[in-house]
Design a protein around this motif. Structure first.
Motif, PDB file in Angstrom:
ATOM      1  N   TYR A 186      -0.523   0.601   2.058  1.00  0.00           N
ATOM      2  CA  TYR A 186      -0.977   0.387   3.542  1.00  0.00           C
ATOM      3  C   TYR A 186      -0.992   2.014   3.854  1.00  0.00           C
ATOM      4  O   TYR A 186       0.024   2.448   3.510  1.00  0.00           O
ATOM      5  N   ALA A 244      -3.899  -1.572   6.619  1.00  0.00           N
ATOM      6  CA  ALA A 244      -4.154  -2.646   4.835  1.00  0.00           C
ATOM      7  C   ALA A 244      -5.244  -1.453   4.179  1.00  0.00           C
ATOM      8  O   ALA A 244      -6.013  -1.397   4.976  1.00  0.00           O
ATOM      9  N   TYR A 299      -6.905  -4.980   0.296  1.00  0.00           N
ATOM     10  CA  TYR A 299      -5.477  -5.596   0.944  1.00  0.00           C
ATOM     11  C   TYR A 299      -6.101  -6.453   2.492  1.00  0.00           C
ATOM     12  O   TYR A 299      -6.554  -5.579   2.839  1.00  0.00           O
ATOM     13  N   ILE A 341      -3.260  -7.737   5.630  1.00  0.00           N
ATOM     14  CA  ILE A 341      -2.278  -7.748   6.543  1.00  0.00           C
ATOM     15  C   ILE A 341      -1.807  -9.902   6.583  1.00  0.00           C
ATOM     16  O   ILE A 341      -3.203  -9.981   7.359  1.00  0.00           O
ATOM     17  N   THR A 349       1.507  -7.128   3.338  1.00  0.00           N
ATOM     18  CA  THR A 349       0.047  -7.021   2.585  1.00  0.00           C
ATOM     19  C   THR A 349       0.250  -7.938   1.738  1.00  0.00           C
ATOM     20  O   THR A 349       1.189  -8.058   0.627  1.00  0.00           O
TER      21      THR A 349
END
Length: 247
Positions: free
Chosen positions: A10, A25, A29, A31, A126
């Motif tokens: 992140y 993120a 990815y 969160i 994440t």
């Protein structure tokens, strides 16, 4: 300006040693936000967070945000001492390097039935999610302006809880939220949740300062709580998180 925390997948907005101003993120990815059904004292909370993150197959460095509850507002010095204790665990997890802290945070004090000691309310981390839309957590902010001066010297309408004083405090904090989201190229239209923390009636400014600007697009959660430092009266945070669970 944002910085990348590659170990956690992140990026973040640098702020002060105890927390960042927000985390988002990286591509690939998302969160996940996890809320505790009951507040968990700090040490136990860190242990449970570590278990949850590792059980999800993620490194502890993926920890990117948290929401705390404290017994009462701190003095300037008391708040600094608490933060020095708080970051020790983050250092042990390889997140805090002694200078820069990528983890976003909110820390507020419930006015009624507060915890006996600082406790966790929620945390975020994440996890891989190919094709996920951008997700972020903006750290809580009260009406204190940036700078090295004392809170008393940099607080908007210091000790003014008149209707006009509260209005100016709310408008200032909403602006801080917008500025922080803007660092990630995002705005209120991207947020999925907004939280406000105060014990004062801010309804007179709700429509103008919040609803009309899109801050309540997904509703607004009001916590009857004070910001963490004495004489701060209004705090907010916001987020875009598609996956939220309660444990």
């Amino acid at each position: 300006m944002t910085s990348d925390f590659a170990a956690g997948n992140y990026r973040f907005i640098p702020a002060v040693f105890q927390y960042s101003a927000g985390a988002a993120a990286n591509p690939g990815y998302e969160i996940e936000r996890v809320r505790f059904d009951k507040w968990v004292p700090l040490a136990e909370g860190f242990a449970r967070i570590a278990q949850y993150i590792q059980a999800a197959g993620r490194p502890l460095t993926s920890f990117c945000a948290c929401e705390l509850r404290s017994p009462a507002a701190f003095t300037d010095e008391g708040f600094r001492n608490f933060n020095l204790h708080y970051v020790k665990t983050l250092a042990g997890w390889g997140i805090y390097d002694g200078k820069t802290n990528p983890v976003a945070r909110s820390n507020v004090c419930p006015e009624i039935d507060p915890p006996a000691e600082p406790s966790f309310y929620a945390f975020s981390f994440t996890r891989p999610s190919p094709g996920a839309t951008p997700s972020f957590v903006i750290a809580g902010s009260g009406e204190s302006q940036d700078g090295a001066a004392s809170y008393a010297e940099r607080t908007v309408r210091y000790r003014d809880i008149s209707p006009d004083g509260i209005k100016e405090k709310v408008r200032y904090v909403v602006g801080v939220m917008e500025k922080r989201m803007g660092e990630f190229g995002l705005s209120w239209k991207d947020a999925t949740a907004t939280q406000a923390y105060t014990i004062h009636d801010f309804h007179p400014v709700l429509a103008d300062a919040l609803v009309s600007r899109g801050a309540a697009r997904a509703g607004l959660t009001w916590h009857f709580a004070r910001p963490p430092v004495i004489d701060l009266e209004y705090e907010m945070d916001c987020r875009r998180v598609m996956r939220e669970v309660v444990i």
